[in-house]
Design a protein around this motif. Structure first.
Motif, PDB file in Angstrom:
ATOM      1  N   TRP A 151       4.206   5.259   3.360  1.00 25.03           N
ATOM      2  CA  TRP A 151       3.740   6.751   3.276  1.00 25.03           C
ATOM      3  C   TRP A 151       4.691   7.819   3.072  1.00 25.03           C
ATOM      4  CZ3 TRP A 151       3.788   3.392   7.486  1.00 25.03           C
ATOM      5  CH2 TRP A 151       4.516   3.979   8.431  1.00 25.03           C
ATOM      6  N   SER A 152       5.604   7.520   2.200  1.00 23.41           N
ATOM      7  CA  SER A 152       6.885   8.560   2.203  1.00 23.41           C
ATOM      8  C   SER A 152       6.264   9.709   1.382  1.00 23.41           C
ATOM      9  CB  SER A 152       7.914   7.914   1.802  1.00 23.41           C
ATOM     10  OG  SER A 152       7.509   7.228   0.509  1.00 23.41           O
ATOM     11  N   SER A 157      -2.569  11.457   2.738  1.00 23.73           N
ATOM     12  CA  SER A 157      -2.770  11.316   4.006  1.00 23.73           C
ATOM     13  C   SER A 157      -2.949  10.110   4.634  1.00 23.73           C
ATOM     14  CB  SER A 157      -3.667  12.145   4.712  1.00 23.73           C
ATOM     15  OG  SER A 157      -5.194  11.646   4.243  1.00 23.73           O
ATOM     16  N   ILE A 158      -2.547   9.718   5.819  1.00 27.06           N
ATOM     17  CA  ILE A 158      -2.612   8.369   6.396  1.00 27.06           C
ATOM     18  C   ILE A 158      -2.896   8.804   8.044  1.00 27.06           C
ATOM     19  CG2 ILE A 158      -0.323   8.148   7.001  1.00 27.06           C
ATOM     20  CD1 ILE A 158      -0.493   5.083   6.720  1.00 27.06           C
ATOM     21  N   VAL A 199       8.429   0.043  12.237  1.00 28.80           N
ATOM     22  CA  VAL A 199       8.357   1.201  11.377  1.00 28.80           C
ATOM     23  C   VAL A 199       9.454   1.607  11.153  1.00 28.80           C
ATOM     24  CG1 VAL A 199       7.507   3.756  11.211  1.00 28.80           C
ATOM     25  CG2 VAL A 199       5.928   1.813  11.929  1.00 28.80           C
ATOM     26  N   GLN A 200       9.945   1.848   9.993  1.00 28.40           N
ATOM     27  CA  GLN A 200      11.630   2.298   9.562  1.00 28.40           C
ATOM     28  C   GLN A 200      11.151   3.737   8.774  1.00 28.40           C
ATOM     29  OE1 GLN A 200      13.579  -0.588   7.437  1.00 28.40           O
ATOM     30  NE2 GLN A 200      14.337  -1.552   9.107  1.00 28.40           N
ATOM     31  N   GLY A 201      11.185   4.960   9.227  1.00 26.65           N
ATOM     32  CA  GLY A 201      10.999   6.181   8.647  1.00 26.65           C
ATOM     33  C   GLY A 201       9.447   6.123   8.535  1.00 26.65           C
ATOM     34  N   THR A 202       9.169   6.410   7.225  1.00 28.58           N
ATOM     35  CA  THR A 202       7.864   6.114   6.636  1.00 28.58           C
ATOM     36  C   THR A 202       7.148   4.939   5.843  1.00 28.58           C
ATOM     37  OG1 THR A 202       8.656   7.169   4.581  1.00 28.58           O
ATOM     38  CG2 THR A 202       8.003   8.711   6.066  1.00 28.58           C
ATOM     39  N   ILE A 239       0.956  -1.224  -0.153  1.00 30.52           N
ATOM     40  CA  ILE A 239       0.162  -0.143  -0.106  1.00 30.52           C
ATOM     41  C   ILE A 239       0.836   1.260   0.117  1.00 30.52           C
ATOM     42  CG2 ILE A 239      -1.825   1.202   1.204  1.00 30.52           C
ATOM     43  CD1 ILE A 239      -2.462  -1.230   2.707  1.00 30.52           C
ATOM     44  N   GLU A 240       0.766   2.065  -0.977  1.00 33.52           N
ATOM     45  CA  GLU A 240       1.386   3.347  -0.930  1.00 33.52           C
ATOM     46  C   GLU A 240       0.375   4.622  -0.886  1.00 33.52           C
ATOM     47  OE1 GLU A 240       5.115   2.760  -4.050  1.00 33.52           O
ATOM     48  OE2 GLU A 240       3.015   2.551  -4.867  1.00 33.52           O
TER      49      GLU A 240
END
Length: 411
Positions: free
Chosen positions: A348-349, A317-318, A377-380, A312-313
């Motif tokens: 979600w970058s 907004s998330i 979670v690694q960054g985004t 999922i990209e």
């Protein structure tokens, strides 16, 4: 000697008169049992024995129904009209003066031409009792200034073929509704406990769809700007992928299944809300969604194969829900689970808004025997790392010790 120009003009005038006469003769006014179209109430729409129509005008001759005509209803009384025979109708026009009519049929009814046009402020209702209702050509199920006051209740089959549209109809379905070819759901309001399918290049238009049954998009079907509320089974398969302006709310017990998608570039979706006790099954599909809202207790399901997994990209907004239950993540092994594998499940970058998204939002269901895993979670990005089960690793270590001792003795 050349023909007289008057002959050509006479021929043209004659053709126009014949055309106008033919067009005029295609109109029938409902006279019901009273014989007066202006006050007509209920009756039987019968192609064989019932004389319930006026030919050409409200004062025309009383005639039987003839197939492929335009049926005009002007009666102020309204009432119940039953159609027991198969009907082929060019169009149905309900004038502003008409009262509330209820049409009931269990037969085969085909509507072409302009379809159903309503100018009356009274609600017009069609009850389909195990019959088949088909719209063809450019027909609309509910056009006119009062199109929103046309209701269809169906437990049979309703077909929208060619370039027909559901228009502004209010459709309650407990049977089977099919949109095929280039048809559209228009601005309709569809509430379904049965089956609704979009195939070919059909589109859901700007419809409002509430699904408690089975809703499907296949082949090259599109959602348009539809607003879909799902409490049943919603499947998107084949090359159907253009859902960028649609909004889908997946409510309690709802399942959205994308595992049958064959779209090379994946799916695009406008807004998705996955609520508690609902499931989004991606399979191996890549889903690009503008706005994603994950409500506490929802579930995401992925297939993990040799070439990758579902992804999922999020582009705008998330919103996550940092609670004890969070989002439940299920990984189905399709030949791609092995120790040390790391894959991204959610990215979600590109999003400009991210609220409440961290590792505590997600809970991983047990992996197949022999493996465990962690979500972090690694960054985004939400990342899955596959690990061997501690017991399996220990057994592998213990099994290697005698072999190492044997090698030392041999040396």
């Amino acid at each position: 000697m050349p023909p007289s120009p008057y002959i050509g003009r006479i021929a043209i005038v004659a053709a126009m008169l014949i055309s106008a006469s033919t067009l005029h003769a295609q109109i029938l006014y409902w006279a019901g049992g009273s014989g007066n179209p202006l006050t007509a109430g209920g009756g039987i729409w019968d192609a064989n024995t019932t004389v319930a129509w006026r030919d050409n005008s409200p004062t025309g001759s009383l005639v039987k129904w003839t197939q492929n005509r335009t049926a005009i209803f002007t009666g102020t009384a309204g009432g119940a009209v039953s159609a027991n025979d198969s009907l082929s109708i060019d169009a149905i026009q309900i004038d502003a003066s008409a009262g509330a009519f209820t049409f009931t049929t269990s037969s085969l009814v085909t509507i072409g031409g302009a379809g159903i046009s309503n100018e009356s402020t009274a609600t017009q209702t069609i009850n389909l009792n195990l019959g088949i209702l088909t719209f063809t050509g450019n027909a609309s199920a509910a056009a006119g200034s009062q199109g929103t006051k046309v209701k269809i209740n169906g437990d049979g089959q309703i077909w929208f073929n060619s370039s027909s549209t559901a228009g502004a109809v209010e459709l309650t379905n407990s049977g089977d509704v099919s949109f095929t070819e280039n048809s559209s759901a228009g601005t309709s309001r569809i509430a379904s406990t049965g089956q609704v399918s979009f195939v070919g290049t059909a589109t859901a238009g700007a419809a409002t769809i509430t699904n408690d049954g089975a809703l499907s998009f296949d082949e090259d079907a599109r959602s348009g700007a539809a607003a879909i509320t799902n409490r049943g089974q919603l499947s998107i398969s084949g090359n159907a992928h253009l859902f960028g302006t649609a909004s889908i709310s997946n409510l309690t017990l709802g399942v959205i299944d994308l595992s049958g998608s064959t779209a090379a570039a994946g799916l695009t979706l406008g807004t998705l809300t996955n609520t508690a006790d609902s499931t989004l099954n991606l399979g191996s599909t890549r889903l690009q969604v503008a706005n994603l809202n994950l409500i506490d207790g929802n579930a995401l399901s992925y297939n993990l194969g040799p070439a990758g997994t579902g992804l999922i990209e999020v582009t705008t907004s998330i919103i996550g829900n940092p609670t004890a239950e969070g989002t439940v993540v299920t990984i189905n092994d399709t030949g791609g689970i092995y120790a040390g594998r790391i894959v991204s499940l959610l990215d979600w970058s590109a999003a400009t808004t991210a609220l409440g998204v961290d590792s505590t939002d997600f809970r991983l269901e047990p992996l197949p025997a022999g493996f465990t895993g962690t979500l972090r979670v690694q960054g985004t990005k939400l990342v899955l790392e596959v690990l061997p089960e501690p017991g399996t690793a220990l057994l592998a270590l213990l099994g290697a010790l005698p072999l190492a001792a044997l090698r030392r003795r041999q040396r």
